[in-house]
Design an enzyme around this catalytic site. Structure first.
Site, PDB file in Angstrom:
ATOM      1  N   CYS A 122       0.855  -1.192   0.000  1.00  0.00           N
ATOM      2  CA  CYS A 122       0.000   0.000   0.000  1.00  0.00           C
ATOM      3  C   CYS A 122       0.895   1.248   0.000  1.00  0.00           C
ATOM      4  CB  CYS A 122      -0.938  -0.001   1.210  1.00  0.00           C
ATOM      5  SG  CYS A 122      -2.067  -1.400   1.193  1.00  0.00           S
ATOM      6  N   CYS A 339       1.868   3.205  11.167  1.00  0.00           N
ATOM      7  CA  CYS A 339       2.065   1.757  11.267  1.00  0.00           C
ATOM      8  C   CYS A 339       3.397   1.366  10.658  1.00  0.00           C
ATOM      9  CB  CYS A 339       0.992   1.011  10.466  1.00  0.00           C
ATOM     10  SG  CYS A 339      -0.647   1.611  10.709  1.00  0.00           S
TER      11      CYS A 339
END
Ligand code: SAH
Length: 363
Positions: A122, A339
């Site tokens: 991503c 993250c």
């Protein structure tokens, strides 16, 4: 030693009570020993066999043939604003995994990692810098919760599998982890308090529905059209939004659990009123809950967080379609890092080393 036909192929902390019973029976031990050892591992959260004071010394020595998986805390960053704690753990083979403890009014939530690194690629996510190194074992996922509960001496009531990694790409270990974490003989955390977040591995969403677990599924959607989603998430080249939402609807109809849709707002990319309207129409039949996440800027990536007014306008527009919309409360903003950033920083990971696994996505 265990005979091959009974060997579950897992380390001892990943074994079910039943598997442990079989192993200890081979050692000539009665069933209650398995209950005791299981309790030490999964309730008293023992970090070594030496702690197991009511197990005979000779058996403790025998058990050392089955190394007890324990995570070592490398660093803990504590937010002075809200008590959020970010942990960087060292795994037995030297790899790193990160986890976060968030304190909400409904209880303590741990965000666990499911893999070392991630292959999903991503564009806005730091976990994917450096690619995937390996899957985490069930014990290594459990240990993130166990070490945090031991460290804080506070009960962990909720777990979100939203750290580094794609949990549905580590499917068998994930399901075993959920059973061990929610089992009556372990920490007995309610399945309703577990959330599994996926970028949308469609066949595995159908599989998970069949497990008849009461866990919440969260889908990382991030775009209302395939064209835009493909620019942000390589997985969108493999599965269309239509196929993915069909799987989510299937998950709801089998489990009765409403799906959460995650949408990271990126300035000028997916945060216009028109995007909100398209998303509203798209999700209207599913009646799920939408969680908006103002994107965490990642140094190695070029995306910027949406302006607060754009976030509010996006939320208001979506609510007109009847959704329950939340804006993810920012916790630990003083220790923030998106993250995977903690590990990426520690390991010196850069974008060039983290190309997604192209063979997975096809075209
Ligand atoms: N692989 C799983 C779980 C890990 S990511 C998944 O894709 O869902 C957990 C969530 O954080 C996902 O919704 C992910 O898209 C989002 N995320 C990752 N990096 C982010 C960032 N920099 N800012 C905001 N959200 C991010």
């Amino acid at each position: 030693m265990v005979q091959a036909e009974h060997d579950p192929g897992y380390d001892i902390r990943s074994m079910t009570r039943r598997e442990l019973e079989i192993l200890l029976r081979k050692e000539g031990q009665p069933a209650y020993r398995a209950r005791q050892v299981f309790n030490w591992m999964h309730v008293k959260l023992a970090a070594s066999y030496d702690e197991m004071s009511d197990i005979p010394l000779s058996l403790r020595e025998r058990l050392k043939d089955w190394p007890l998986t324990v995570l070592k805390t490398e660093t803990v960053q504590v937010s002075r604003l809200d008590g959020t704690r970010k942990y960087l753990f060292r795994l037995p083979d030297g790899c790193m995994a990160e986890s976060v403890l968030m304190r909400y009014h409904h209880g303590n939530t741990v965000c666990v990692s499911s893999q070392v690194g991630c292959a999903m690629g991503c564009r806005f996510c730091a976990s994917t810098l450096g690619g995937k190194v390996r899957d985490l074992l069930p014990s290594e996922m459990l240990e993130q919760v166990y070490r945090i509960q031991t460290d804080t001496k506070e009960r962990v009531s909720h777990v979100v599998v939203m750290g580094t990694g794609e949990p549905l790409e580590n499917y068998d270990n994930l399901v075993r982890f959920i059973h061990l974490l929610t089992g009556e003989e372990g920490l007995n955390i309610s399945q309703r308090n577990i959330t599994v977040s996926t970028c949308g591995i469609v066949p595995r969403i159908y599989d998970l529905a069949q497990e008849k677990l009461a866990v919440t599924l969260a889908l990382s959607l991030h775009a209302p059209t395939d064209e835009l989603r493909r620019q942000l998430m390589p997985i969108a080249r493999k599965y269309t939004i239509e196929e993915t939402l069909k799987a989510c609807a299937g998950y709801f109809s089998v489990t009765g659990r409403r799906v959460t849709f995650e949408y990271s707002l990126i300035s000028g990319v997916n945060d216009s009123i028109q995007h909100a309207k398209t998303l509203g129409q798209l999700l209207a039949p599913l009646k799920g809950h939408v969680n908006l996440i103002p994107v965490n800027p990642v140094r190695e990536r070029s995306f910027l967080r949406s302006a607060h007014s754009d976030v509010v306008n996006f939320k208001n527009t979506l609510e007109k379609y009847g959704f329950h919309v939340t804006i993810r409360r920012e916790l630990g903003s003083d220790i923030d890092g998106a993250c995977g950033q903690l590990r990426a920083k520690r390991e010196g990971l850069k974008e060039e080393s983290g190309k997604p696994d192209e063979s997975f996505f096809g075209d």
